[in-house]
Motif scaffolding. Structure first.
Motif, PDB file in Angstrom:
ATOM      1  N   LEU A 385      14.932 -17.746  14.254  1.00  0.00           N
ATOM      2  CA  LEU A 385      14.855 -18.765  15.100  1.00  0.00           C
ATOM      3  C   LEU A 385      14.849 -18.683  16.401  1.00  0.00           C
ATOM      4  N   GLU A 386      14.108 -20.197  17.224  1.00  0.00           N
ATOM      5  CA  GLU A 386      13.927 -19.311  18.715  1.00  0.00           C
ATOM      6  C   GLU A 386      14.604 -20.686  19.212  1.00  0.00           C
ATOM      7  N   PHE A 387      15.764 -20.373  19.547  1.00  0.00           N
ATOM      8  CA  PHE A 387      16.060 -22.193  20.227  1.00  0.00           C
ATOM      9  C   PHE A 387      14.949 -22.620  21.743  1.00  0.00           C
ATOM     10  N   LYS A 388      14.850 -23.208  21.828  1.00  0.00           N
ATOM     11  CA  LYS A 388      14.026 -24.219  22.666  1.00  0.00           C
ATOM     12  C   LYS A 388      14.916 -25.656  23.890  1.00  0.00           C
ATOM     13  N   ILE A 389      16.062 -25.505  22.901  1.00  0.00           N
ATOM     14  CA  ILE A 389      17.536 -26.371  23.082  1.00  0.00           C
ATOM     15  C   ILE A 389      18.616 -25.370  23.062  1.00  0.00           C
ATOM     16  N   LYS A 390      19.949 -26.115  23.318  1.00  0.00           N
ATOM     17  CA  LYS A 390      21.040 -25.141  23.998  1.00  0.00           C
ATOM     18  C   LYS A 390      21.159 -24.574  22.278  1.00  0.00           C
ATOM     19  N   PRO A 391      21.012 -23.435  22.750  1.00  0.00           N
ATOM     20  CA  PRO A 391      21.698 -22.476  21.542  1.00  0.00           C
ATOM     21  C   PRO A 391      22.507 -22.812  20.259  1.00  0.00           C
TER      22      PRO A 391
END
Length: 616
Positions: A385-391
Motif C-alpha cells: 500500500l502507498e498512501f496518497k493521504i494521511k497514513p
C-alpha cells in the motif's frame, strides 16, 4: 513288489500304529509351542489325534472355551485319550477366567482379519468414513447391518471394522445380549479406537515413503522440507501414545466402560504437536504448490512415490492434511459417545469434559493456523500500500483481512451545462475493523485514496426489479437500467471517511454472488444472533472444498452446514456445524438434508459443541 507293499500295509500292528500317532502328536505339539508363525497351516490327521485337537484349540475349541466359558476339563474322555494335550487344556481353563481379555482373543481369533493386527487389508484414513460423521447413522437398522456384513463377505471391500463385526462379539452373541442403546455406545467408543488405528497407518506411510525418502529430500532445500513436513514425526508419536492407551483399555474388556479419561488426558497434554503442525499449514500449502510448479525433479520423484502400492493411488497432499482432518473430527466422535450415554450417568459428565478438551484443542489449532496466515498477510498487504493521504497504521495483532477485490464505482460528474456519469475501478481491502479504498497500480502495488472504520459503513443492495430504488439521485435510475444486465449494483455509505466527511458510492460487482458476498462482508450485522437456526436449511458436504478467498469456508466430506443465504448463480453462505465458522462455498459441493429427525439431531449436536464456549 506290490505284493510286499500290500502285505506290509495289512500287517501293520496296533502297536506300530499307536507309536506312529504318538510320534506325530509329539512333533505337532512341539511345533505349536513355537511362535505362531505357522498358525495358519492345517495339520493332517483325524480329529481324535492329539495334534488335531491342539490345532482345534487354536481355533474352534479355544474360541468356545474363552468366549462361551465351556469347561473342557469336564470332558473326562478327552483327558484319558489325549494326555499329551492336558497341559494345553489347563492353559485354556486359566484363560477362561480372564475371558474378557481382548488381547488374547485378538491374537488367537482375529489374526489376519485386518482389525488391528494386519495392515494389508486395513483402511487408510483418507478412505475411512467415521460413522459419527454419517448424518443418518442412527437410522441404520439391524437388517442394514446384515447387508453391510454381506458386502464385506462377498465383495471383499476393506470397510472399517465395527464393534459388532468383531469375531469375539459375533460368536458370543454379545451385540444381541445388550440393549440397542448400549450397543450404539460401544460402537461409538470402538470407532474412536479403530479410526485412530487407520489414521496411524496413514501417518506411518507419510513418514516412511515421503518424509524419509532420501531421493525426495535431495530435490529440495532443508527449509522447504521443514515447511512441507514440519513436526509430523511428533504428531505420529502423540497418536501412537493415544492409540496404545485406547487399545489397552479395549484389551482389558470387550465392553469398554469409558474412554473419556484417556481422551481428556491426551487432548490436554500429549496433543500439543498438533497445534504446531496446524500453525505451519500456510507454509506447507505454499511450499508444495511452489515445488510442484517450479521444480521438475521434485515433481518427478513425488509422482513415482505416489504410485507406490502402499499409497493406494493417493497424492501426498491427502496425507499431509490428515492431522488437520483428524483433530477436527475428534469433537464429533466424542460428541457421538456423549449422545449415546445416558444423561443421568456419571459417564456423561466425564464425556462432556473430554469433549470440552478436544474442542479446546481444535480451537487452538485453528487459531494457530489463522494467526500465522493473518500476520503474514498483514505484513504483505502493508508493504503493497502507498498512501496518497494521511497514513493509517495497518499492522495490528488484532486485525485480519475479511475480503479483498476489485469493484466498479460509478461517479456523477457535474459539468457547466450537463451531468454525466463515469465509472472507475476501485480495489477494496476490508479488514475486521477498517475498510481501505485503493486504486490498483499493479498486482503488488496499490494507491490508497480513502479509508474508514468499519463501524461507519452502511451497505444497501439495489433492487434490480425496482430501478427507482437506486441510491444515486438524478441520472442513477437511467444508469441502473443500462447497467443492470451486466453489473450487479449496491450502495455503500461512508458516514465518516479519513477526513471526517460523509460520502456515498454506487458500486458494481460482476456476478450476483460477488455482490451478495460484498454486502455480507461490509454489513456490520451478520444476523447471526437474530436468525432462528432451527428454520435454516441444512446441507451435507459431498465433496471437499478448499477456501480460495478470505470469505470462503473450507469444508470436508460429511460436514454439515447451516445455510444463511443462497444465491442463484451457485453459492451458499453458511455456518459450519462443528465449529460455528461462517463463510461461502459452492452449491455443487453440498446436498440438502431433508430428514426432520436428522435436522433436529444436528441442531442438538451444534448446541452441545458451541455450548462449550470454545470456538472449535
Amino acid at each position: 513288489p506290490k505284493s510286499w507293499a500290500a502285505d506290509g500295509k495289512a500287517a501293520k500292528s496296533p502297536r506300530a500304529e499307536a507309536g506312529r500317532r504318538a510320534l506325530k502328536a509329539r512333533s505337532m505339539v512341539e511345533s505349536i509351542e513355537a511362535p505362531l508363525a505357522g498358525g495358519e497351516e492345517e495339520a493332517d490327521g483325524d480329529l481324535e489325534s492329539p495334534g488335531s485337537l491342539r490345532r482345534g484349540l487354536r481355533s474352534t475349541s479355544y474360541r468356545r472355551a474363552v468366549v462361551s466359558g465351556v469347561d473342557l476339563d469336564g470332558s473326562s474322555n478327552l483327558k484319558k485319550k489325549n494326555r499329551m494335550s492336558q497341559p494345553v487344556l489347563k492353559a485354556v481353563v486359566e484363560d477362561r477366567e480372564k475371558f474378557s481379555s481382548l488381547g488374547r482373543i485378538k491374537k488367537m481369533m482375529l489374526r489376519g482379519q485386518g482389525t488391528f493386527d494386519g495392515e494389508e487389508n486395513a483402511v487408510l484414513y483418507q478412505n475411512y468414513k467415521e460413522k459419527a460423521l454419517d448424518i443418518d447413522s442412527d437410522e441404520e437398522s439391524e437388517p442394514r447391518e446384515q447387508k453391510l456384513h454381506e458386502k464385506v463377505v462377498f465383495h471383499h471391500k476393506p470397510l472399517r471394522s465395527t464393534w459388532s463385526q468383531l469375531s469375539v462379539v459375533k460368536k458370543n452373541g454379545l451385540s444381541e445380549a445388550i440393549s440397542q442403546e448400549e450397543r450404539k455406545r460401544q460402537e461409538a467408543i470402538f470407532e474412536v479406537i479403530s479410526s485412530e488405528h487407520s489414521y496411524l497407518l496413514s501417518l506411518e506411510i507419510l513418514i516412511r515413503l515421503f518424509k524419509n525418502s532420501r531421493e525426495l529430500s535431495l530435490t529440495m532445500t532443508k527449509t522447504e522440507s521443514h515447511h512441507l513436513f514440519s513436526n509430523i514425526t511428533d504428531v505420529y508419536e502423540a497418536s501412537k501414545k493415544f492409540f496404545k492407551e485406547l487399545e489397552e483399555r479395549h484389551q482389558n474388556n470387550i465392553f469398554i466402560d469409558d474412554i473419556s479419561d484417556i481422551v481428556e488426558k491426551h487432548a490436554s497434554s500429549t496433543f500439543d504437536p498438533y497445534v504446531k503442525y496446524c500453525t505451519n499449514e500456510v507454509y506447507q500449502q505454499r511450499t508444495l504448490q511452489k515445488l510442484i510448479a517450479t521444480n521438475p525433479a521434485f515433481k518427478e520423484v513425488l509422482s513415482r512415490i505416489e504410485s507406490h502400492e502402499d499409497c493406494r493411488n493417493l497424492p501426498m497432499i491427502s496425507f499431509l492434511i490428515l492431522p488437520m482432518q483428524r483433530v477436527t473430527r475428534l469433537p464429533l466422535l466424542m460428541d457421538t459417545i456423549c449422545q449415546k450415554t445416558p444423561k443421568d450417568s456419571p459417564k456423561y459428565e466425564n464425556c462432556k469434559q473430554a469433549l470440552k478438551e478436544v474442542s479446546k484443542l481444535v480451537r487452538l489449532c485453528n487459531e494457530g493456523a489463522r494467526k500465522m496466515e493473518r500476520t503474514e498477510m498483514m505484513y504483505t498487504i502493508n508493504s503493497q500500500l502507498e498512501f496518497k493521504i494521511k497514513p493509517f497504521p495497518l499492522v495490528s495483532s488484532s486485525r485480519w483481512l475479511l475480503k479483498r477485490g476489485e469493484l466498479t464505482a460509478y461517479v456523477e460528474d457535474t459539468g457547466l451545462f450537463s451531468k454525466r456519469t463515469s465509472k472507475q475501478q476501485v480495489y477494496f481491502f476490508l479488514f475486521n475493523d477498517v475498510l481501505i479504498i485503493t486504486k490498483k497500480k499493479s498486482e503488488e502495488s496499490y494507491n490508497v485514496t480513502d479509508y474508514s472504520l468499519r463501524e461507519h459503513l452502511v451497505v444497501q443492495q439495489c433492487d434490480s426489479e425496482d430501478p427507482t430504488s437506486s441510491p444515486v439521485k438524478n441520472t442513477s435510475a437511467m444508469l441502473y437500467s443500462r447497467q443492470s444486465s451486466a453489473i450487479h449494483l449496491f450502495r455503500l455509505a461512508v458516514l465518516s471517511n479519513h477526513a471526517g466527511e460523509r460520502m456515498e458510492m454506487l458500486l458494481g460487482a460482476e456476478t450476483q454472488s460477488d455482490r451478495a458476498r460484498w454486502i455480507a462482508a461490509l454489513g456490520q450485522d451478520r444476523d447471526g444472533q437474530k436468525t432462528d437456526r432451527t428454520t435454516l436449511t441444512q446441507v451435507e458436504i459431498i465433496r471437499t472444498y478448499t477456501a480460495k478467498q478470505s470469505d470462503e469456508l473450507s469444508l470436508q466430506v460429511a460436514d454439515v452446514v447451516l445455510v444463511y443465504q443462497k444465491v442463484n448463480d451457485g453459492w451458499y453462505e453458511g455456518q459450519r456445524l462443528r465449529d460455528g465458522e461462517r463463510g461461502w462455498f459452492p452449491m455443487e459441493c453440498a446436498k440438502e438434508i431433508t430428514c426432520r429427525a436428522t435436522i433436529d439431531k444436528n441442531m442438538e449436536r451444534m448446541g452441545r459443541l458451541l455450548g462449550l464456549e470454545t470456538n472449535v
